[in-house]
Motif scaffolding. Structure first.
Motif, PDB file in Angstrom:
ATOM      1  N   ILE A  72      -0.882   4.753 -11.778  1.00 38.86           N
ATOM      2  CA  ILE A  72      -2.256   5.126 -12.114  1.00 38.86           C
ATOM      3  C   ILE A  72      -2.301   6.003 -13.363  1.00 38.86           C
ATOM      4  CG2 ILE A  72      -4.211   6.536 -11.320  1.00 38.86           C
ATOM      5  CD1 ILE A  72      -3.623   5.454  -8.496  1.00 38.86           C
ATOM      6  N   VAL A  73      -1.357   6.936 -13.470  1.00 34.97           N
ATOM      7  CA  VAL A  73      -1.356   7.864 -14.601  1.00 34.97           C
ATOM      8  C   VAL A  73      -0.946   7.167 -15.892  1.00 34.97           C
ATOM      9  CG1 VAL A  73      -0.204   9.906 -15.539  1.00 34.97           C
ATOM     10  CG2 VAL A  73      -1.034   9.918 -13.189  1.00 34.97           C
ATOM     11  N   HIS A  74      -0.029   6.241 -15.800  1.00 31.60           N
ATOM     12  CA  HIS A  74       0.520   5.640 -17.015  1.00 31.60           C
ATOM     13  C   HIS A  74      -0.116   4.303 -17.391  1.00 31.60           C
ATOM     14  CE1 HIS A  74       3.715   8.541 -16.014  1.00 31.60           C
ATOM     15  NE2 HIS A  74       3.969   8.530 -17.314  1.00 31.60           N
ATOM     16  N   ASN A  75      -1.026   3.814 -16.565  1.00 35.28           N
ATOM     17  CA  ASN A  75      -1.636   2.522 -16.867  1.00 35.28           C
ATOM     18  C   ASN A  75      -3.130   2.608 -16.572  1.00 35.28           C
ATOM     19  OD1 ASN A  75      -2.554  -0.381 -16.088  1.00 35.28           O
ATOM     20  ND2 ASN A  75      -0.606  -0.702 -17.151  1.00 35.28           N
ATOM     21  N   ASP A  76      -3.934   2.430 -17.606  1.00 37.18           N
ATOM     22  CA  ASP A  76      -5.376   2.565 -17.444  1.00 37.18           C
ATOM     23  C   ASP A  76      -5.942   1.478 -16.549  1.00 37.18           C
ATOM     24  OD1 ASP A  76      -7.887   3.945 -18.311  1.00 37.18           O
ATOM     25  OD2 ASP A  76      -8.338   1.933 -19.061  1.00 37.18           O
ATOM     26  N   ALA A  77      -5.386   0.281 -16.614  1.00 37.96           N
ATOM     27  CA  ALA A  77      -5.865  -0.808 -15.755  1.00 37.96           C
ATOM     28  C   ALA A  77      -5.601  -0.482 -14.284  1.00 37.96           C
ATOM     29  CB  ALA A  77      -5.187  -2.119 -16.134  1.00 37.96           C
ATOM     30  N   ALA A  78      -4.420   0.089 -13.999  1.00 41.18           N
ATOM     31  CA  ALA A  78      -4.110   0.484 -12.627  1.00 41.18           C
ATOM     32  C   ALA A  78      -5.029   1.605 -12.166  1.00 41.18           C
ATOM     33  CB  ALA A  78      -2.645   0.920 -12.533  1.00 41.18           C
ATOM     34  N   ASN A  79      -5.343   2.514 -13.069  1.00 39.30           N
ATOM     35  CA  ASN A  79      -6.250   3.605 -12.735  1.00 39.30           C
ATOM     36  C   ASN A  79      -7.625   3.073 -12.335  1.00 39.30           C
ATOM     37  OD1 ASN A  79      -7.361   6.215 -12.529  1.00 39.30           O
ATOM     38  ND2 ASN A  79      -8.008   6.175 -14.659  1.00 39.30           N
ATOM     39  N   ARG A  80      -8.114   2.101 -13.083  1.00 40.80           N
ATOM     40  CA  ARG A  80      -9.448   1.571 -12.813  1.00 40.80           C
ATOM     41  C   ARG A  80      -9.477   0.663 -11.582  1.00 40.80           C
ATOM     42  NH1 ARG A  80     -12.992   2.038 -17.190  1.00 40.80           N
ATOM     43  NH2 ARG A  80     -12.045   2.921 -19.075  1.00 40.80           N
ATOM     44  N   SER A  81      -8.381  -0.037 -11.342  1.00 42.94           N
ATOM     45  CA  SER A  81      -8.382  -1.027 -10.263  1.00 42.94           C
ATOM     46  C   SER A  81      -7.858  -0.472  -8.939  1.00 42.94           C
ATOM     47  CB  SER A  81      -7.547  -2.244 -10.667  1.00 42.94           C
ATOM     48  OG  SER A  81      -6.201  -1.845 -10.938  1.00 42.94           O
ATOM     49  N   LEU A  82      -6.844   0.388  -8.978  1.00 40.12           N
ATOM     50  CA  LEU A  82      -6.206   0.844  -7.745  1.00 40.12           C
ATOM     51  C   LEU A  82      -6.936   1.998  -7.078  1.00 40.12           C
ATOM     52  CD1 LEU A  82      -2.389   0.732  -8.628  1.00 40.12           C
ATOM     53  CD2 LEU A  82      -3.680  -0.836  -7.175  1.00 40.12           C
ATOM     54  N   MET A  83      -7.354   2.974  -7.863  1.00 38.12           N
ATOM     55  CA  MET A  83      -7.887   4.198  -7.272  1.00 38.12           C
ATOM     56  C   MET A  83      -9.104   3.951  -6.374  1.00 38.12           C
ATOM     57  SD  MET A  83      -6.612   7.102  -7.216  1.00 38.12           S
ATOM     58  CE  MET A  83      -6.954   8.762  -6.662  1.00 38.12           C
ATOM     59  N   PRO A  84     -10.063   3.121  -6.771  1.00 36.22           N
ATOM     60  CA  PRO A  84     -11.190   2.883  -5.843  1.00 36.22           C
ATOM     61  C   PRO A  84     -10.757   2.258  -4.525  1.00 36.22           C
ATOM     62  CG  PRO A  84     -11.746   2.182  -8.076  1.00 36.22           C
ATOM     63  CD  PRO A  84     -10.285   2.479  -8.075  1.00 36.22           C
ATOM     64  N   TRP A  85      -9.778   1.341  -4.579  1.00 29.95           N
ATOM     65  CA  TRP A  85      -9.313   0.710  -3.347  1.00 29.95           C
ATOM     66  C   TRP A  85      -8.514   1.687  -2.481  1.00 29.95           C
ATOM     67  CZ3 TRP A  85     -11.436  -3.487  -1.634  1.00 29.95           C
ATOM     68  CH2 TRP A  85     -11.969  -4.403  -2.536  1.00 29.95           C
ATOM     69  N   ILE A  86      -7.775   2.569  -3.115  1.00 27.32           N
ATOM     70  CA  ILE A  86      -7.027   3.580  -2.358  1.00 27.32           C
ATOM     71  C   ILE A  86      -7.984   4.495  -1.604  1.00 27.32           C
ATOM     72  CG2 ILE A  86      -5.552   5.611  -2.615  1.00 27.32           C
ATOM     73  CD1 ILE A  86      -4.164   4.151  -4.919  1.00 27.32           C
ATOM     74  N   ILE A  87      -9.059   4.887  -2.270  1.00 29.92           N
ATOM     75  CA  ILE A  87     -10.052   5.737  -1.615  1.00 29.92           C
ATOM     76  C   ILE A  87     -10.755   4.967  -0.502  1.00 29.92           C
ATOM     77  CG2 ILE A  87     -12.204   7.010  -1.962  1.00 29.92           C
ATOM     78  CD1 ILE A  87     -11.217   7.603  -4.806  1.00 29.92           C
ATOM     79  N   ALA A  88     -11.091   3.717  -0.764  1.00 28.46           N
ATOM     80  CA  ALA A  88     -11.791   2.909   0.240  1.00 28.46           C
ATOM     81  C   ALA A  88     -10.924   2.655   1.464  1.00 28.46           C
ATOM     82  CB  ALA A  88     -12.231   1.580  -0.373  1.00 28.46           C
ATOM     83  N   SER A  89      -9.609   2.604   1.275  1.00 26.28           N
ATOM     84  CA  SER A  89      -8.720   2.336   2.411  1.00 26.28           C
ATOM     85  C   SER A  89      -8.806   3.418   3.476  1.00 26.28           C
ATOM     86  CB  SER A  89      -7.277   2.210   1.912  1.00 26.28           C
ATOM     87  OG  SER A  89      -6.768   3.472   1.491  1.00 26.28           O
ATOM     88  N   GLN A  90      -9.151   4.635   3.080  1.00 26.00           N
ATOM     89  CA  GLN A  90      -9.204   5.730   4.042  1.00 26.00           C
ATOM     90  C   GLN A  90     -10.524   5.798   4.785  1.00 26.00           C
ATOM     91  OE1 GLN A  90      -6.244   7.550   4.546  1.00 26.00           O
ATOM     92  NE2 GLN A  90      -5.655   5.816   3.249  1.00 26.00           N
ATOM     93  N   THR A  91     -11.457   4.921   4.466  1.00 25.79           N
ATOM     94  CA  THR A  91     -12.731   4.891   5.196  1.00 25.79           C
ATOM     95  C   THR A  91     -12.642   4.054   6.462  1.00 25.79           C
ATOM     96  OG1 THR A  91     -13.554   2.975   3.944  1.00 25.79           O
ATOM     97  CG2 THR A  91     -13.986   5.173   3.032  1.00 25.79           C
ATOM     98  N   VAL A  92     -11.563   3.288   6.607  1.00 23.87           N
ATOM     99  CA  VAL A  92     -11.380   2.464   7.800  1.00 23.87           C
ATOM    100  C   VAL A  92     -10.796   3.338   8.909  1.00 23.87           C
ATOM    101  CG1 VAL A  92     -10.286   0.414   8.755  1.00 23.87           C
ATOM    102  CG2 VAL A  92     -10.966   0.457   6.344  1.00 23.87           C
ATOM    103  N   PRO A  93     -11.426   3.422  10.075  1.00 27.58           N
ATOM    104  CA  PRO A  93     -10.905   4.278  11.155  1.00 27.58           C
ATOM    105  C   PRO A  93      -9.514   3.835  11.592  1.00 27.58           C
ATOM    106  CG  PRO A  93     -13.164   3.585  11.613  1.00 27.58           C
ATOM    107  CD  PRO A  93     -12.695   2.783  10.439  1.00 27.58           C
TER     108      PRO A  93
END
Length: 290
Positions: free
Chosen positions: A114-135
């Protein structure tokens, strides 16, 4: 030491006193019913209090009942017995550590990407956050049943549930830590013609160490929660989660509380172990002790 220990002891004493009082209040209706069935009237208050603290299946067990169960089920019995809390604690600890290692490795890898790749930052971080909304209570049975359908049982499904919980704080902490170096520091390394790997190893990684260990302390605790939840979905494999489940089925509240205390003590020991590792790493890196 008196300034540190005395406040803790005072709070602990207050909790114990409140616990004993709450045990009387919550166990009183059932104790009164037992007296009525036995035809006893005008029972002395002292006897009523002692009997409410000695019920076989109390609503709220007294502290001495819980610690007595811990002694009988964890110390006074062989640790290899399936009735031993030590046996079940080891099963839970194995899943916790395995999942924590997987989660930490995954979290670090994702943070670096995420830190070294802007595409990974834009694509991964929202999904990582969304993954924690599932009980986790919805995820755990699916993982256990899904892996069981293909013949994978035991430690791995439980470790994956722990990994699912523990990787998130590591990702967030490491992303913050790897981005802490200031622009002037990065410019200085560019002036020295440092390679991206040298920038990472000499600047970003050391700067992220405080954030990593803070995240690991959170991760190791919730990794234990993930292991226990995974055991609730697979009562054939053993573990503290299974003890909680069987205690709930049989109304053995003393057993439930004993398993809870063992789990809490296990989490505290693991967090302390991460803290000790942090001090060792800081000393190795030449950091000044706080």
């Amino acid at each position: 030491m008196r300034g540190r220990v005395l406040p803790i002891l005072i709070v602990l004493l207050a909790i114990v006193l409140f616990w004993y009082a709450a045990a009387i209040w919550m166990n009183a209706p059932w104790q009164s019913m037992l007296y009525a069935r036995a035809g006893l009237v005008d029972v002395p208050v002292q006897q009523f209090v002692l009997d409410s603290w000695a019920q076989d299946k109390p609503v709220l067990p007294a502290p001495h009942q819980v610690f007595g169960e811990i002694w009988n089920a964890a110390i006074a019995i062989a640790p290899t017995s399936r009735r031993s809390l030590a046996y079940h604690a080891w099963i839970t600890l194995s899943g916790t550590l395995f999942g924590f290692v997987l989660g930490t490795a995954l979290g670090i890898a994702l943070a670096v990407a995420i830190v070294h790749n802007d595409a990974a930052n834009r694509s991964l971080m929202p999904w990582i956050i969304a993954s924690q909304t599932v009980p986790i209570l919805a995820v755990a049975p699916m993982v256990v049943v899904g892996f069981g359908a293909v013949g994978v049982t035991g430690l791995l499904p439980k470790a994956l549930i722990s990994m699912y919980l523990s990787f998130f704080p590591v990702v967030v902490g490491m992303v913050k830590g790897l981005r802490t170096p200031e622009a002037i520091q990065l410019d200085l390394l560019q002036t020295y013609n440092a390679t991206p790997w040298q920038v990472f190893a000499k600047l970003r990684w050391p700067s992220a160490m405080p954030f990593l260990f803070a995240s690991m302390k959170v991760g190791i605790a919730i990794s234990l929660i993930g292991a226990v939840v995974g055991e609730l979905s697979n009562n054939a494999g053993g573990g503290l989660g299974v003890r909680l489940l069987t205690g709930s089925y049989n109304g053995q509240t003393v057993q439930i509380w004993a398993a809870l205390f063992i789990a809490a003590a296990l989490a505290a020991v693991l967090v302390i172990a991460v803290g000790v590792l942090e001090r060792l790493v800081n000393a190795r890196m030449g950091a000044r002790p706080v």
